[in-house]
Motif scaffolding. Structure first.
Motif, PDB file in Angstrom:
ATOM      1  N   ARG A 346       0.894  -1.053   0.253  1.00 27.38           N
ATOM      2  CA  ARG A 346      -0.049  -0.161   0.202  1.00 27.38           C
ATOM      3  C   ARG A 346       0.897   1.203   0.169  1.00 27.38           C
ATOM      4  N   THR A 347       1.940   1.174   0.778  1.00 25.83           N
ATOM      5  CA  THR A 347       2.795   2.365   0.783  1.00 25.83           C
ATOM      6  C   THR A 347       3.758   2.457  -0.417  1.00 25.83           C
ATOM      7  N   GLN A 348       4.209   1.575  -0.866  1.00 23.60           N
ATOM      8  CA  GLN A 348       4.962   1.405  -2.070  1.00 23.60           C
ATOM      9  C   GLN A 348       4.365   1.737  -3.374  1.00 23.60           C
ATOM     10  N   ALA A 349       3.078   1.366  -3.519  1.00 27.35           N
ATOM     11  CA  ALA A 349       2.409   1.423  -4.637  1.00 27.35           C
ATOM     12  C   ALA A 349       2.241   3.060  -4.955  1.00 27.35           C
ATOM     13  N   LEU A 353       3.816   4.856  -8.227  1.00 28.61           N
ATOM     14  CA  LEU A 353       2.939   5.829  -9.095  1.00 28.61           C
ATOM     15  C   LEU A 353       3.618   7.099  -9.416  1.00 28.61           C
ATOM     16  N   ASN A 354       4.146   7.712  -8.282  1.00 21.70           N
ATOM     17  CA  ASN A 354       4.469   8.941  -8.265  1.00 21.70           C
ATOM     18  C   ASN A 354       6.120   9.199  -9.064  1.00 21.70           C
ATOM     19  N   GLU A 355       6.737   7.956  -8.856  1.00 26.11           N
ATOM     20  CA  GLU A 355       8.117   7.823  -9.665  1.00 26.11           C
ATOM     21  C   GLU A 355       7.549   7.467 -11.042  1.00 26.11           C
ATOM     22  N   MET A 356       6.596   6.967 -11.178  1.00 21.23           N
ATOM     23  CA  MET A 356       6.251   6.701 -12.826  1.00 21.23           C
ATOM     24  C   MET A 356       5.956   8.007 -13.618  1.00 21.23           C
ATOM     25  N   LYS A 357       5.271   8.861 -12.924  1.00 22.05           N
ATOM     26  CA  LYS A 357       4.929  10.100 -13.440  1.00 22.05           C
ATOM     27  C   LYS A 357       6.130  10.952 -13.720  1.00 22.05           C
ATOM     28  N   ALA A 358       6.908  10.972 -12.522  1.00 23.01           N
ATOM     29  CA  ALA A 358       8.146  11.779 -12.590  1.00 23.01           C
ATOM     30  C   ALA A 358       8.919  11.421 -13.716  1.00 23.01           C
ATOM     31  N   VAL A 359       9.303  10.183 -14.207  1.00 24.07           N
ATOM     32  CA  VAL A 359      10.031   9.914 -15.415  1.00 24.07           C
ATOM     33  C   VAL A 359       9.153  10.151 -16.763  1.00 24.07           C
ATOM     34  N   GLY A 360       8.312  10.659 -16.638  1.00 25.59           N
ATOM     35  CA  GLY A 360       7.462  10.930 -17.781  1.00 25.59           C
ATOM     36  C   GLY A 360       6.661   9.916 -18.424  1.00 25.59           C
ATOM     37  N   ILE A 361       6.272   9.092 -17.768  1.00 22.56           N
ATOM     38  CA  ILE A 361       5.405   7.885 -18.200  1.00 22.56           C
ATOM     39  C   ILE A 361       4.274   7.773 -17.677  1.00 22.56           C
ATOM     40  N   ALA A 362       2.956   8.096 -18.651  1.00 22.49           N
ATOM     41  CA  ALA A 362       1.589   8.138 -18.219  1.00 22.49           C
ATOM     42  C   ALA A 362       1.096   6.798 -17.902  1.00 22.49           C
ATOM     43  N   ALA A 366      -4.273  -0.346 -16.619  1.00 30.05           N
ATOM     44  CA  ALA A 366      -3.816  -1.466 -15.879  1.00 30.05           C
ATOM     45  C   ALA A 366      -2.980  -1.000 -14.751  1.00 30.05           C
ATOM     46  N   SER A 367      -2.301   0.226 -14.675  1.00 24.76           N
ATOM     47  CA  SER A 367      -1.650   0.654 -13.721  1.00 24.76           C
ATOM     48  C   SER A 367      -2.508   1.181 -12.529  1.00 24.76           C
ATOM     49  N   PHE A 368      -3.618   1.784 -12.953  1.00 21.98           N
ATOM     50  CA  PHE A 368      -4.642   1.836 -11.794  1.00 21.98           C
ATOM     51  C   PHE A 368      -5.603   0.830 -11.384  1.00 21.98           C
ATOM     52  N   ASN A 369      -5.598  -0.117 -12.189  1.00 25.31           N
ATOM     53  CA  ASN A 369      -6.232  -1.397 -11.682  1.00 25.31           C
ATOM     54  C   ASN A 369      -5.279  -1.956 -10.509  1.00 25.31           C
ATOM     55  N   HIS A 370      -3.951  -2.084 -10.939  1.00 28.31           N
ATOM     56  CA  HIS A 370      -3.220  -2.954  -9.846  1.00 28.31           C
ATOM     57  C   HIS A 370      -3.111  -2.015  -8.727  1.00 28.31           C
ATOM     58  N   LEU A 371      -3.296  -0.577  -8.723  1.00 23.46           N
ATOM     59  CA  LEU A 371      -3.205   0.092  -7.536  1.00 23.46           C
ATOM     60  C   LEU A 371      -4.429   0.010  -6.686  1.00 23.46           C
ATOM     61  N   LEU A 372      -5.721  -0.046  -7.457  1.00 25.27           N
ATOM     62  CA  LEU A 372      -6.915  -0.177  -6.574  1.00 25.27           C
ATOM     63  C   LEU A 372      -6.875  -1.594  -5.979  1.00 25.27           C
TER      64      LEU A 372
END
Length: 668
Positions: A346-349, A353-362, A366-372
């Protein structure tokens, strides 16, 4: 047709030529130098015009443009079946089971057609289709090159002939012919993807002994799976991929990548990490595909949650050290692995996601599904899970997505399930609005996922929404998008009961029959219970009685198929017929109690006696007392006394009733 620019150029040239000729005609005898000047200006104008004019290219329209334009002028018809099922209106499925059978039949038909086309291409040499669809044309399924050469090997690889490609490769090695590294890469990819076996194509039925080379994974229970998922094969020891890999004089990253990806795909997780270690020992750097697969395999090689996350972190560090840039699948692999890391995920997810956005990857769906899934399965409270979904919906609101990950199709069903379990109606509308943006409806997945999504959405509407809104959605979704299950129809009945709209029950019963749920005893008894529970207006009771007669037809008599009669169903139908002034049919139902060895209730018998008194039928009243005595009911004496007091009986009838009265009285 000439381009428009040419017409303009010719017009300018003719205009200039006309001015020059006329000017010379009227002013040529006066030599003021204007003629030469005008000629010079005209030449310069023509030159400038030729330099500045740009002839537009011909507009090329796609061959589907007309169809797309026509499709944009119409909307979905909610009363029709799904467009995939409109080939034959007679065979169009009406129930979920029929839909499943219809889909399997369509798939089987396509496979049979493809088999015939591919094995008899000589009968399909002409193509009259417009636009041309290459995937519907015959494929070359038999190798044409028989000699031992690298070209023949490439042909077998392109045809996905795993066994034939391996045999050709061995023949080349035995003949001393070197195979290029590019072809070797393609061969390893083919072997590892299909786990060293020929794919189960329609034109290649499975042969005996094929299971000996691979282990078939057991089929999981409780889930309907596609035909392509029925056979899962695990990585076997010393298969052709490893043998060819060990024979290579030089091994590059691509070779290691093929084997590692194949091992992860087919369950050899520990062996994949061993292969990765061997690659590092040979001073080779991995590619992004290797890291993505190893991250996916990390939860399978470590037991505790912390060890799993430490391994993922170590892989990400090595990825950074080797200067391998992550992609969307890298972060999706991390998020998917965190689903197996318990509360730690829960903490690392969120950090991932923030790291993903920081490197410019939208992020993809599936990303949001894994997060949920991480937050929902980690034991968090319902309110917290809803807040996560609200944040996700705020971020993706109005966005049109394209499929980038196989798990993209799981987002909508996961989100709607969370809305249902948290009873969040407003959030469910947001999820559905996102599904209607652009072509996001394609992200609903196969028919199984679509049924889950619409089923949970409709169930939430039945629980939380007003009945008028529920019926509006019901007409929009059924049957064009959704075949309600028996549970869904039961929820609709309960919604009608909540808002006191039981007058619509006969209409809903027609839909229940058309959807094929009339063989569900629980659903039928729920319908009868709601209709027979209270008294209604005469018009409503008449419609209920007509509906009860129709419901009666789904129950079987002796020697006939149908639902088995239950005491409650018999009582409810009989009571409804009495209230609807269908006395004769009600008496037939009363006789059915005797033939089916069911016992009528005392209240039902009292209702019959009231009807006999109203109609002035003493003989029916006597028969009613006799029936009560036949079932040894305690109310026999009460019915007999009431019959003696209220009816004008003959001496014979009075003697019969008096005897039954004395026999029905309890002895001291």
């Amino acid at each position: 047709m000439a381009a428009p620019g040419r017409h303009v150029g010719r017009y300018v040239q003719r205009s200039c030529r006309f001015l020059c000729n006329n000017f010379e005609q009227f002013w040529g005898h006066r030599n003021f130098g204007w003629t030469s000047a005008l000629h010079q200006q005209a030449a310069e104008a023509n030159k400038a015009f030729a330099e500045t004019i740009v002839i537009p290219r011909k507009k090329t329209w796609s061959k589907e443009a007309v169809l797309e334009a026509l499709a944009s002028t119409v909307s979905r018809d909610p009363t029709s079946r799904p467009y995939q099922l409109q080939d034959d209106s007679y065979l169009s499925p009406r129930t979920p089971n029929e839909f499943k059978m219809y889909s399997l039949s369509q798939e089987s038909g396509r496979a049979a057609a493809k088999y015939f086309i591919n094995n008899n291409p000589k009968f399909f040499t002409k193509d009259f289709a417009e636009p041309h669809i290459p995937c519907l044309m015959p494929d070359t399924v038999s190798p044409r090159l028989e000699e031992t050469s690298e070209e023949a090997l490439k042909e077998r690889i392109s045809l996905r002939k795993v066994t034939a490609a391996v045999d050709m490769y061995d023949q080349l090695l035995q003949a001393g012919t070197a195979v290029s590294m590019e072809t070797t890469h393609d061969l390893l990819d083919l072997i590892c993807f299909y786990c060293d076996r020929d794919p189960a194509q329609e034109e290649m039925p499975q042969t005996e002994g094929m299971e000996d080379s691979v282990k078939v994974a057991p089929r999981r229970k409780g889930r309907v799976r596609r035909a392509s998922d029925l056979l899962k094969f695990t990585w076997s020891e010393s298969n052709n991929a490893e043998r060819i890999f060990n024979l290579l004089p030089e091994r590059d990253t691509r070779c290691y990548s093929a084997l590692i990806r194949g091992m992860v795909k087919h369950g050899a997780y520990a062996k994949a990490f061993s292969m990765y270690t061997d690659m590092l020992n040979n001073r080779l750097t991995a590619d992004v595909h290797i890291f993505n697969n190893l991250i996916s395999a990390a939860p399978h090689v470590r037991d505790s949650y912390n060890e799993r996350w430490d391994l993922i972190t170590e892989l990400l560090k090595q990825m950074s050290e080797q200067k391998v840039r992550p992609n969307l699948h890298t972060f999706n692999s991390v998020l998917k692995a965190l689903r197996r890391c318990g509360a730690l995920g829960r903490t690392q997810a969120l950090m991932t996601l923030n790291e993903m956005k920081a490197v410019g990857i939208a992020p993809s769906l599936a990303s949001f599904n894994h997060l949920l899934t991480v937050f929902y399965r980690s034991g968090s409270s319902e309110l917290h899970s809803t807040n996560i979904l609200q944040d996700v919906m705020s971020e993706v609101d109005g966005t049109s997505f394209t499929c980038q990950d196989p798990d993209d199709v799981l987002f909508f069903s996961t989100a709607m399930r969370i809305c249902l379990e948290n009873k969040d109606l407003e959030l469910s509308y947001k999820v559905h609005n996102l599904e209607e943006v652009g072509e996001n409806w394609r992200m609903l997945g196969d028919s199984y996922q679509q049924t889950l999504y619409y089923g949970w959405f409709f169930s939430l509407l039945c629980i939380m929404e007003h009945i008028d809104v529920v019926l509006k959605w019901y007409r929009q979704l059924v049957p064009s998008l959704y075949y309600p299950s028996a549970h869904g129809m039961k929820g609709l009945l309960q919604a009608l009961d909540t808002d006191s709209r039981l007058d619509l029950l006969p209409t809903i019963w027609k839909d229940i029959r058309s959807l094929g749920h009339n063989n569900n005893l629980d659903l039928v008894e729920e319908l009868l219970t709601l209709m027979a529970r209270d008294q209604h207006s005469p018009e409503c009771q008449e419609s209920f009685a007509a509906c009860a007669l129709d419901v009666k037809s789904v129950f079987g008599n002796r020697g006939s198929s149908g639902l088995e009669w239950s005491p409650s169903a018999l009582s409810h139908i009989t009571s409804l017929l009495l209230r609807g002034n269908k006395t004769q049919q009600a008496w037939e139902m009363l006789q059915l109690f005797k033939s089916t060895n069911r016992v009528p209730s005392e209240e039902l018998l009292k209702d019959f006696l009231t009807v006999c008194s109203r109609d002035g039928s003493p003989q029916k009243a006597v028969e009613l007392v006799q029936l009560s005595a036949a079932f040894c009911l305690p109310a026999t004496s009460v019915l007999a006394k009431q019959t003696l007091a209220e009816f004008h009986l003959t001496d014979e009838q009075r003697a019969i009733v008096s005897e039954l009265e004395s026999a029905g009285e309890p002895s001291d």
